[in-house]
Design an enzyme around this catalytic site. Structure first.
Site, PDB file in Angstrom:
ATOM      1  N   LYS A  79     -42.947  16.619  18.396  1.00 29.20           N
ATOM      2  CA  LYS A  79     -43.607  17.824  18.920  1.00 29.20           C
ATOM      3  C   LYS A  79     -43.134  18.129  20.337  1.00 29.20           C
ATOM      4  O   LYS A  79     -42.759  19.257  20.663  1.00 29.20           O
ATOM      5  CB  LYS A  79     -45.129  17.634  18.874  1.00 29.20           C
ATOM      6  CG  LYS A  79     -45.918  18.733  19.523  1.00 29.20           C
ATOM      7  CD  LYS A  79     -45.732  20.086  18.851  1.00 29.20           C
ATOM      8  CE  LYS A  79     -46.199  21.207  19.747  1.00 29.20           C
ATOM      9  NZ  LYS A  79     -46.001  22.532  19.194  1.00 29.20           N
ATOM     10  N   GLU A 139     -49.034  20.756  15.748  1.00 25.82           N
ATOM     11  CA  GLU A 139     -48.997  22.143  15.305  1.00 25.82           C
ATOM     12  C   GLU A 139     -47.812  22.862  15.944  1.00 25.82           C
ATOM     13  O   GLU A 139     -47.579  22.744  17.131  1.00 25.82           O
ATOM     14  CB  GLU A 139     -50.318  22.838  15.693  1.00 25.82           C
ATOM     15  CG  GLU A 139     -50.437  24.259  15.193  1.00 25.82           C
ATOM     16  CD  GLU A 139     -50.051  24.371  13.724  1.00 25.82           C
ATOM     17  OE1 GLU A 139     -50.704  23.721  12.890  1.00 25.82           O
ATOM     18  OE2 GLU A 139     -49.090  25.086  13.408  1.00 25.82           O
ATOM     19  N   CYS A 147     -48.015  25.756  26.858  1.00 31.06           N
ATOM     20  CA  CYS A 147     -47.427  24.495  26.392  1.00 31.06           C
ATOM     21  C   CYS A 147     -46.031  24.134  26.875  1.00 31.06           C
ATOM     22  O   CYS A 147     -45.789  22.970  27.158  1.00 31.06           O
ATOM     23  CB  CYS A 147     -47.461  24.476  24.865  1.00 31.06           C
ATOM     24  SG  CYS A 147     -49.161  24.389  24.277  1.00 31.06           S
TER      25      CYS A 147
END
Ligand code: NAD
Ligand code: UGA
Length: 464
Positions: free
Chosen positions: A222, A162, A278
């Site tokens: 990612k 995502e 993150c």
């Protein structure tokens, strides 16, 4: 394969908004989001959609529209797994705090628990989708667990990282730059699984924006995307320090550099340092992976992004102390903004936590105002650092309901989140109610130097 039921394990900042948008865009698919955290699920089910656990502009409206129709929140993980054709794993993957890889590697224990539960419950073929951010080659471990502990049913593992950013999650999900789906491109079953997921997204995302790759490229893309974004912030923050020494203005430099179409203007805003759950975790993970392959130079290169970020947070706080005559002991300092960026109530790794901690170590008294973060969260963030006792944190930190209250009789103000409302504060009124000289430290380049200096503030802005 026509998908009728989707399950998502993990009702957090990714699982909740992502599934809400899938449910809104695919009214014929039943989407169930499950979590072991009963309180969180109860909040998602609160009849007042404003009370859902995550604040994101536009999210409560979508939840209100789809909830009960084809969007469900539940703690019954097994049932949701059993009914679904596609299972998203969207649980947390924080940095390990123990054992091998402590402080660097991603902790995959929640991922493994999910895999074991899926294997235990599944009675027919399932597509298992890695939505969480994972180290490259995790899909191989997942497949091992699923195949060797399952009931002999077939599993296809896809990677579908995502890319949403908090604060703009709904917009990012509705109009993603790209959707990335990695799968087993060498087998028919793998391709069918990828097609099934492509078709879900194709309900609203143009096909040309849906990218399919092999699993390893998807997993690594990612980590790479986050590393590149964080690197830009650290790059401009590095220049901000040089700007302060040379009379250059980092905003002017960023504009000049960003107008080169090869560089582009985004993610060049100097700040007190990037936060969020993150960037740091994913870069540390990347560094760990590089080290584990013996790639020292690669590891060192990326680690520097984190070193620069830590330096920026410390430098900002140290500068506050220096400007305030080298002592803040007993001084009241107003902290405006606690979230790691505007338009979110998330505080994970927020620069505000570290700046406040630094100032508290210098015996300052801190008064915090943030429009979306709760008092309990602020204390919990400080307690988590274990720098001082909970009693001390409660004694020296106060949380208030307005900027005016935070700044009353304060020696200094630190702007640490770029909330829009801080731009339109009546700064003159605030100034009048402060002790003089009144210091204003802008860690977000939110305010104009000229007007603030005219009011009388001793003004400091990052990179200027
Ligand atoms: P989060 O902590 O907000 O949510 C994770 C949820 O998973 C929690 O509510 C937890 O209770 C639940 N959970 C953990 N183990 C479980 C289990 N075995 N069964 C059921 N529920 C379980 O985390 P998040 O911010 O949503 O991040 C999830 C993943 O997505 C991470 O890997 C993160 O790196 C990645 N990611 C996050 C963002 C973001 O903006 N936050 C964006 C992109 C990717
Ligand atoms: C980031 C990425 O932008 C998402 O694509 C990714 O999906 C997500 O991480 C993730 O994997 O969790 P997020 O952390 O939510 O999203 O928010 P960002 O907008 O990237 O901001 C991160 C931090 O960098 C914030 O503290 C922000 O204030 C800071 N930042 C950002 C700057 O200091 N300057 C900038 O120019 C941009």
């Amino acid at each position: 394969m026509k998908i009728k039921n989707i399950c998502c394990i993990g009702a957090g900042y990714v699982g909740g908004p992502t599934m809400a948008v899938i449910a809104q865009k695919c009214p014929n698919i039943a989407v169930t989001v499950v979590d072991i955290n009963e309180k969180r699920i109860a909040q998602w089910n609160d009849p007042d959609a404003e009370k859902i656990p995550i604040y994101e502009p536009g999210l409560s409206e979508i939840v209100e529209e789809a909830r009960g129709r084809n969007l469900f929140f539940s703690t019954d993980v097994a049932r949701a797994i059993d009914q679904a054709e596609i299972i998203f794993i969207s649980v947390n993957t924080p940095t390990k705090t123990y054992g091998i890889g402590k402080g660097m590697a991603a902790d995959l224990k929640w991922i493994e628990l999910c895999a074991r539960q899926i294997a235990e419950v599944a009675k027919d073929s399932k597509i298992v989708v890695e939505k969480s951010t994972l180290p490259v080659r995790t899909a191989a471990a997942l497949k091992d667990i699923l195949d060797s502990t399952g009931n002999g049913v077939k599993f296809q593992i896809l990677s579908n990282p995502e890319f949403l950013a908090e604060g703009t999650a709904v917009e990012d999900l509705k109009n993603p730059d790209r959707v990335l789906i990695g799968g087993d491109v060498d087998t028919l079953e793998g391709k069918e699984a990828m097609d099934a997921l492509v078709n879900v997204y194709a309900s609203w995302v143009p096909r040309e924006n849906i990218l399919t790759t092999n699993v390893w490229s998807s997993e690594l893309s990612k980590l790479t995307a986050n590393a590149f974004l964080a690197q830009r912030v650290s790059s401009i923050n590095a220049m901000s320090e040089l700007c302060e020494k040379t009379g250059a203005d980092v905003q002017e430099v960023a504009k000049a550099v960003g107008m080169d179409s090869r560089v582009g203007p985004k993610f060049l805003k100097a700040s007190v340092g990037f936060g969020g759950s993150c960037f740091q975790k994913d870069i540390l993970n990347l560094v760990y992976i590089a080290k584990s392959f013996g790639l020292k130079e690669v590891a060192d290169y990326w680690e520097q992004v984190i070193i620069m970020n830590d330096h920026q947070k410390r430098r900002f706080a140290a500068n506050m102390v220096r400007k305030m005559y080298n002592t803040v002991s007993g001084k009241k300092i107003a902290v405006l903004g606690w979230a790691f960026k505007k338009d979110t109530n998330d505080t994970r790794e927020s620069a505000a936590i570290y700046v406040a901690d630094y100032l508290l170590n210098e015996q300052a008294e801190i008064v915090v105002y943030d429009p979306k973060v709760t008092e309990e969260q602020i204390y919990s963030d400080l307690n988590y650092l274990c720098t001082r006792s909970e009693e001390e944190n409660r004694k020296f930190v106060t949380v208030v309901d307005s900027p005016m209250e935070a700044c009353a009789q304060a020696h200094a103000i630190a702007i640490l989140t770029e909330w829009d409302e801080f731009k339109v504060i009546d700064w003159r009124k605030i100034y009048e109610d402060m002790l003089k000289p009144a210091f204003l430290f802008d860690g977000r380049r939110l305010l104009e130097r000229d007007t603030k200096e005219k009011i009388g503030f001793e003004f400091y802005a990052i990179g200027n």
